[in-house]
Motif scaffolding. Structure first.
Motif, PDB file in Angstrom:
ATOM      1  N   ASN A   1       0.857  -1.034   0.002  1.00  0.00           N
ATOM      2  CA  ASN A   1      -0.023  -0.055  -0.135  1.00  0.00           C
ATOM      3  C   ASN A   1       0.969   1.422  -0.025  1.00  0.00           C
ATOM      4  N   ARG A   2       1.813   1.165   0.703  1.00  0.00           N
ATOM      5  CA  ARG A   2       2.831   2.507   0.878  1.00  0.00           C
ATOM      6  C   ARG A   2       3.582   2.595  -0.408  1.00  0.00           C
ATOM      7  N   LEU A   3       3.757   1.662  -1.027  1.00  0.00           N
ATOM      8  CA  LEU A   3       4.299   1.704  -2.588  1.00  0.00           C
ATOM      9  C   LEU A   3       3.386   2.265  -3.514  1.00  0.00           C
ATOM     10  N   MET A   4       1.920   1.978  -3.465  1.00  0.00           N
ATOM     11  CA  MET A   4       1.041   2.464  -4.202  1.00  0.00           C
ATOM     12  C   MET A   4       0.663   3.878  -3.953  1.00  0.00           C
ATOM     13  N   VAL A   5       0.789   4.523  -2.622  1.00  0.00           N
ATOM     14  CA  VAL A   5       0.627   5.741  -2.351  1.00  0.00           C
ATOM     15  C   VAL A   5       1.436   6.594  -2.882  1.00  0.00           C
ATOM     16  N   GLN A   6       2.946   6.033  -3.109  1.00  0.00           N
ATOM     17  CA  GLN A   6       4.037   6.721  -3.730  1.00  0.00           C
ATOM     18  C   GLN A   6       3.693   6.820  -5.208  1.00  0.00           C
ATOM     19  N   ARG A   7       3.216   5.892  -5.882  1.00  0.00           N
ATOM     20  CA  ARG A   7       2.952   5.882  -7.271  1.00  0.00           C
ATOM     21  C   ARG A   7       1.695   7.064  -7.537  1.00  0.00           C
ATOM     22  N   ILE A   8       0.641   6.971  -6.568  1.00  0.00           N
ATOM     23  CA  ILE A   8      -0.473   7.938  -6.423  1.00  0.00           C
ATOM     24  C   ILE A   8       0.383   9.340  -6.450  1.00  0.00           C
ATOM     25  N   ASN A   9       0.912   9.534  -5.740  1.00  0.00           N
ATOM     26  CA  ASN A   9       1.583  10.958  -5.250  1.00  0.00           C
ATOM     27  C   ASN A   9       2.491  11.565  -6.588  1.00  0.00           C
TER      28      ASN A   9
ATOM     29  N   ILE B   1       1.343  10.915  -9.457  1.00  0.00           N
ATOM     30  CA  ILE B   1       0.598  11.256 -10.781  1.00  0.00           C
ATOM     31  C   ILE B   1      -0.112  12.631 -10.049  1.00  0.00           C
ATOM     32  N   THR B   2      -0.206  12.938  -8.736  1.00  0.00           N
ATOM     33  CA  THR B   2      -1.114  13.765  -8.132  1.00  0.00           C
ATOM     34  C   THR B   2      -0.147  15.042  -7.844  1.00  0.00           C
ATOM     35  N   ALA B   3       1.209  14.846  -7.832  1.00  0.00           N
ATOM     36  CA  ALA B   3       1.972  16.171  -7.533  1.00  0.00           C
ATOM     37  C   ALA B   3       1.860  17.245  -8.097  1.00  0.00           C
ATOM     38  N   PRO B   4       1.665  17.150  -9.516  1.00  0.00           N
ATOM     39  CA  PRO B   4       1.637  18.251 -10.378  1.00  0.00           C
ATOM     40  C   PRO B   4       0.342  19.197  -9.974  1.00  0.00           C
ATOM     41  N   MET B   5      -0.700  18.532  -9.316  1.00  0.00           N
ATOM     42  CA  MET B   5      -2.051  19.015  -8.967  1.00  0.00           C
ATOM     43  C   MET B   5      -1.992  19.470  -7.487  1.00  0.00           C
ATOM     44  N   GLY B   6      -0.736  19.469  -6.786  1.00  0.00           N
ATOM     45  CA  GLY B   6      -0.812  19.927  -5.570  1.00  0.00           C
ATOM     46  C   GLY B   6      -1.377  19.161  -4.530  1.00  0.00           C
ATOM     47  N   ILE B   7      -1.576  17.659  -4.926  1.00  0.00           N
ATOM     48  CA  ILE B   7      -2.227  16.780  -3.814  1.00  0.00           C
ATOM     49  C   ILE B   7      -1.187  15.583  -3.597  1.00  0.00           C
ATOM     50  N   SER B   8      -1.150  15.471  -2.199  1.00  0.00           N
ATOM     51  CA  SER B   8      -0.371  14.204  -1.704  1.00  0.00           C
ATOM     52  C   SER B   8      -0.848  13.533  -0.649  1.00  0.00           C
ATOM     53  N   LEU B   9      -0.864  12.242  -0.626  1.00  0.00           N
ATOM     54  CA  LEU B   9      -1.391  11.268   0.348  1.00  0.00           C
ATOM     55  C   LEU B   9      -0.409  10.911   1.319  1.00  0.00           C
ATOM     56  N   ASP B  10      -0.524  10.913   2.561  1.00  0.00           N
ATOM     57  CA  ASP B  10       0.175  10.312   3.676  1.00  0.00           C
ATOM     58  C   ASP B  10      -0.594   9.149   4.282  1.00  0.00           C
ATOM     59  N   TYR B  11       0.320   7.931   3.995  1.00  0.00           N
ATOM     60  CA  TYR B  11      -0.363   6.568   4.271  1.00  0.00           C
ATOM     61  C   TYR B  11      -0.977   6.660   5.815  1.00  0.00           C
TER      62      TYR B  11
ATOM     63  N   GLU C   1      -1.383   9.380   7.858  1.00  0.00           N
ATOM     64  CA  GLU C   1      -2.316  10.239   8.290  1.00  0.00           C
ATOM     65  C   GLU C   1      -3.488  10.393   7.354  1.00  0.00           C
ATOM     66  N   ASP C   2      -3.531  10.121   6.200  1.00  0.00           N
ATOM     67  CA  ASP C   2      -4.814  10.088   5.361  1.00  0.00           C
ATOM     68  C   ASP C   2      -5.545   8.621   5.090  1.00  0.00           C
ATOM     69  N   VAL C   3      -4.696   7.329   5.154  1.00  0.00           N
ATOM     70  CA  VAL C   3      -5.208   6.215   4.934  1.00  0.00           C
ATOM     71  C   VAL C   3      -5.798   5.376   5.974  1.00  0.00           C
TER      72      VAL C   3
ATOM     73  N   THR D   1      -7.038  -1.798   2.291  1.00  0.00           N
ATOM     74  CA  THR D   1      -7.370  -2.446   0.985  1.00  0.00           C
ATOM     75  C   THR D   1      -7.101  -1.186   0.066  1.00  0.00           C
ATOM     76  N   GLU D   2      -7.088  -1.611  -1.439  1.00  0.00           N
ATOM     77  CA  GLU D   2      -6.640  -0.509  -2.152  1.00  0.00           C
ATOM     78  C   GLU D   2      -8.008   0.501  -2.371  1.00  0.00           C
ATOM     79  N   ARG D   3      -9.150   0.004  -2.046  1.00  0.00           N
ATOM     80  CA  ARG D   3     -10.290   1.060  -1.725  1.00  0.00           C
ATOM     81  C   ARG D   3     -10.097   2.258  -1.021  1.00  0.00           C
ATOM     82  N   HIS D   4      -9.404   1.774   0.206  1.00  0.00           N
ATOM     83  CA  HIS D   4      -9.115   2.763   1.268  1.00  0.00           C
ATOM     84  C   HIS D   4      -8.194   3.823   0.636  1.00  0.00           C
ATOM     85  N   LEU D   5      -7.368   3.605  -0.095  1.00  0.00           N
ATOM     86  CA  LEU D   5      -6.390   4.467  -0.848  1.00  0.00           C
ATOM     87  C   LEU D   5      -7.128   5.356  -1.556  1.00  0.00           C
TER      88      LEU D   5
END
Length: 247
Positions: A159-167, A169-179, A181-183, A196-200
């Motif tokens: 999950n942590r690796l998937m969060v890195q991949r999401i970030n 993609i979303t970094a140019p939008m100024g959006i970042s997930l913290d596993y 704090e956020d998940v 699960t992936e759905r939580h992400l």
């Protein structure tokens, strides 16, 4: 959904397990007193019910109440990679006077078998199948949870690796997930539940709504910036910004 129904769900989804169970007791007393209509009993059974201990809008207590009001004969908990919600589910069934079963669902790799490269029962992956373990004895709950502990740790790493991949993609939008704090806070991980992936994706949806709001702007972000194909029925739901179940 009626306001009274939403209120009942909120009480049965309270963060505290004992509060949830006590609220269920109060609802059952209301049924016995005739202030809430007793649901007619049918012949249906559902022994594959996910709860908040994997991903669901329903706690184990709330899931039993929903099964009870649906008139089911029997209900069974079936979370992914975790049986941590089983004892609450059993107790909720006892309170509601409903027979319950407990189990756990996991994904199994069949690459080294004749089923390699075949689509089994997982619509997203070849060679991988969902396997459900039904009817686990109540005396083996801790054993089953311990068995899945290594998989839980591996899932967290994945999950942590998937969060890195999401970030990425979303970094140019100024959006970042913290596993952490956020998940994790939107899961039952602290009580042994799986993440699960759905939580992400749920955590990401909260970030997107926080930044872009609900409705047309959000749909444009999904389709134009993130290049996601949004089906017409999903678009219709996303445009309904007044929906009480949005997110």
């Amino acid at each position: 959904m009626k306001t009274s129904s939403l209120s009942s769900l909120a009480r049965l989804n309270h963060p505290d397990r004992e509060v949830r169970l006590n609220n269920l007791k109060a609802l059952i007393q209301e049924v016995k007193a005739g202030r809430i209509p007793e649901p007619p009993k049918g012949i249906d059974v559902n022994n594959h019910i996910h709860t908040t201990f994997s991903f669901s809008p329903y706690s184990p207590t709330c899931a039993v109440w929903m099964a009870y009001t649906a008139g089911l004969q029997t209900a069974g908990i079936m979370d992914h990679d975790s049986i941590a919600g089983a004892r609450e589910f059993i107790e909720a069934g006892r309170i509601a006077g409903m027979a319950t079963t407990i189990g756990v669902e996991c994904r199994v790799d069949f690459q080294d078998t004749p089923l390699n490269r075949r689509m089994i029962n997982n619509p997203d992956q070849h060679s991988v199948a969902y396997v459900a373990l039904h009817g686990i004895p109540h005396t083996r709950i801790d054993d089953v949870q311990s068995y899945f502990a290594p998989y839980t740790r591996a899932r967290h790493e994945r999950n942590r690796l998937m969060v890195q991949r999401i970030n990425a993609i979303t970094a140019p939008m100024g959006i970042s997930l913290d596993y952490d704090e956020d998940v994790l806070p939107i899961s039952e991980s602290r009580n042994g539940g799986s993440v699960t992936e759905r939580h992400l994706l749920f955590a990401l949806s909260k970030k997107l709504i926080e930044r872009y709001g609900k409705g047309e702007t959000l749909v444009e972000v999904l389709t134009k910036q993130l290049k996601i194909t949004v089906r017409s029925n999903i678009k219709w739901l996303l445009l309904d910004s007044e929906n009480s179940l949005y997110e």
